[in-house]
Design a protein around this motif. Structure first.
Motif, mmCIF file in Angstrom:
data_model
loop_
_atom_site.group_PDB
_atom_site.id
_atom_site.type_symbol
_atom_site.label_atom_id
_atom_site.label_comp_id
_atom_site.label_asym_id
_atom_site.label_seq_id
_atom_site.Cartn_x
_atom_site.Cartn_y
_atom_site.Cartn_z
ATOM 1 N N VAL A 3 0.835 -1.197 0.000
ATOM 2 C CA VAL A 3 0.000 0.000 0.000
ATOM 3 C C VAL A 3 0.873 1.251 0.000
ATOM 4 N N ALA A 4 1.913 1.260 0.817
ATOM 5 C CA ALA A 4 2.805 2.425 0.877
ATOM 6 C C ALA A 4 3.487 2.666 -0.466
ATOM 7 N N LEU A 5 3.857 1.612 -1.149
ATOM 8 C CA LEU A 5 4.537 1.758 -2.431
ATOM 9 C C LEU A 5 3.589 2.131 -3.566
ATOM 10 N N SER A 6 2.285 1.940 -3.364
ATOM 11 C CA SER A 6 1.337 2.252 -4.439
ATOM 12 C C SER A 6 1.023 3.740 -4.529
ATOM 13 N N ILE A 7 1.408 4.510 -3.522
ATOM 14 C CA ILE A 7 1.144 5.948 -3.546
ATOM 15 C C ILE A 7 2.080 6.592 -4.556
ATOM 16 N N THR A 8 1.489 7.366 -5.473
ATOM 17 C CA THR A 8 2.271 7.960 -6.559
ATOM 18 C C THR A 8 2.932 9.256 -6.114
ATOM 19 N N ALA A 9 3.816 9.711 -6.922
ATOM 20 C CA ALA A 9 4.448 11.010 -6.708
ATOM 21 C C ALA A 9 3.601 12.045 -7.450
ATOM 22 N N PHE A 10 2.389 12.257 -6.969
ATOM 23 C CA PHE A 10 1.412 13.122 -7.638
ATOM 24 C C PHE A 10 1.943 14.542 -7.875
ATOM 25 N N PRO A 11 2.544 15.196 -6.880
ATOM 26 C CA PRO A 11 3.048 16.555 -7.135
ATOM 27 C C PRO A 11 4.128 16.601 -8.214
ATOM 28 N N VAL A 12 4.946 15.566 -8.260
ATOM 29 C CA VAL A 12 5.989 15.519 -9.284
ATOM 30 C C VAL A 12 5.351 15.373 -10.659
ATOM 31 N N LEU A 13 4.369 14.492 -10.770
ATOM 32 C CA LEU A 13 3.667 14.303 -12.033
ATOM 33 C C LEU A 13 3.007 15.600 -12.480
ATOM 34 N N ALA A 14 2.320 16.280 -11.566
ATOM 35 C CA ALA A 14 1.648 17.533 -11.904
ATOM 36 C C ALA A 14 2.652 18.602 -12.337
ATOM 37 N N ALA A 18 2.836 20.366 -15.918
ATOM 38 C CA ALA A 18 2.680 21.821 -15.982
ATOM 39 C C ALA A 18 3.822 22.446 -16.781
ATOM 40 N N GLU A 19 5.045 21.964 -16.574
ATOM 41 C CA GLU A 19 6.186 22.505 -17.311
ATOM 42 C C GLU A 19 6.096 22.185 -18.795
ATOM 43 N N LEU A 20 5.478 21.064 -19.132
ATOM 44 C CA LEU A 20 5.287 20.700 -20.536
ATOM 45 C C LEU A 20 4.043 21.357 -21.138
ATOM 46 N N LYS A 21 3.323 22.136 -20.310
ATOM 47 C CA LYS A 21 2.100 22.836 -20.718
ATOM 48 C C LYS A 21 1.044 21.867 -21.264
ATOM 49 N N LEU A 22 0.871 20.760 -20.545
ATOM 50 C CA LEU A 22 -0.088 19.741 -20.951
ATOM 51 C C LEU A 22 -1.258 19.608 -19.974
ATOM 52 N N LEU A 23 -1.320 20.447 -18.953
ATOM 53 C CA LEU A 23 -2.324 20.272 -17.901
ATOM 54 C C LEU A 23 -3.759 20.399 -18.385
ATOM 55 N N THR A 24 -4.007 21.118 -19.444
ATOM 56 C CA THR A 24 -5.386 21.356 -19.881
ATOM 57 C C THR A 24 -5.884 20.351 -20.915
ATOM 58 N N THR A 25 -5.053 19.395 -21.292
ATOM 59 C CA THR A 25 -5.517 18.406 -22.267
ATOM 60 C C THR A 25 -6.404 17.376 -21.566
ATOM 61 N N PRO A 26 -7.406 16.851 -22.259
ATOM 62 C CA PRO A 26 -8.341 15.912 -21.627
ATOM 63 C C PRO A 26 -7.679 14.643 -21.096
ATOM 64 N N ILE A 27 -6.708 14.112 -21.806
ATOM 65 C CA ILE A 27 -6.075 12.877 -21.350
ATOM 66 C C ILE A 27 -5.271 13.111 -20.072
ATOM 67 N N GLU A 29 -5.917 15.508 -17.823
ATOM 68 C CA GLU A 29 -6.891 15.709 -16.756
ATOM 69 C C GLU A 29 -7.397 14.372 -16.229
ATOM 70 N N THR A 30 -7.626 13.431 -17.139
ATOM 71 C CA THR A 30 -8.054 12.090 -16.729
ATOM 72 C C THR A 30 -6.956 11.387 -15.941
ATOM 73 N N ALA A 31 -5.726 11.499 -16.416
ATOM 74 C CA ALA A 31 -4.595 10.861 -15.723
ATOM 75 C C ALA A 31 -4.402 11.450 -14.328
ATOM 76 N N LEU A 32 -4.497 12.765 -14.190
ATOM 77 C CA LEU A 32 -4.334 13.393 -12.877
ATOM 78 C C LEU A 32 -5.479 13.035 -11.940
ATOM 79 N N THR A 33 -6.688 12.939 -12.480
ATOM 80 C CA THR A 33 -7.830 12.528 -11.665
ATOM 81 C C THR A 33 -7.632 11.101 -11.163
ATOM 82 N N ALA A 34 -7.192 10.217 -12.040
ATOM 83 C CA ALA A 34 -6.944 8.832 -11.643
ATOM 84 C C ALA A 34 -5.817 8.750 -10.610
#
Length: 142
Positions: A3-14, A18-27, A29-34
């Motif tokens: 369980v501890a290892l399943s937690i993602t590095a969500f802030p790093v992913l975001a 954000a630096e790649l300017k991809l945050l507003t694409t639908p895919i 948004e779905t990936a970040l929601t998941a």
């Protein structure tokens, strides 16, 4: 451990997206929601695993059940009471203009600390409380 290892590095992913300017694409948004849902579920499971495995001091299944119920009540209370209050504070800070940002920061810091303290009293890690408080902060405003 799983369980501890399943937690993602969500802030790093975001941040990377954000630096790649991809945050507003639908895919994305779905990936970040998941990823966010995965982190919330894993955090709850991790808190439950820690509560169940806590064998020190004679704690047993009744204590684990109590921690689980208190955690659920904490999340429900924060979503029902604190989330609308934070929306109201954000609206007031926007209306106040320049001086409202200090109030917003102060209320947010107090809220994070209170949430962390509450979850620590319940018997789960304080970071869980801070995470739940983060869910109460409105996206728009301030």
């Amino acid at each position: 451990m799983d369980v501890a290892l399943s937690i993602t590095a969500f802030p790093v992913l975001a941040r990377i997206l954000a630096e790649l300017k991809l945050l507003t694409t639908p895919i994305v948004e779905t990936a970040l929601t998941a990823a966010a849902f995965n982190d919330v579920a894993a955090s709850v499971l991790l808190a439950l695993a820690v509560a169940i495995s806590d064998t020190g001091g004679g704690h047993g299944p009744v204590t684990s059940l109590w921690v689980l119920l208190c955690s659920a009540a904490f999340v429900a209370a924060w979503m029902v009471a604190v989330k609308p209050a934070m929306g109201w504070v954000a609206g007031r800070a926007d209306a106040a203009g320049e001086g409202g940002s200090e109030v917003w920061v102060a209320v947010t810091l107090v809220g994070v600390m209170a949430s962390g303290f509450t979850t620590d009293l319940i018997g789960i890690h304080a970071i869980f409380g801070a995470f739940v408080f983060g869910l109460t902060v409105p996206k728009e405003g301030v």
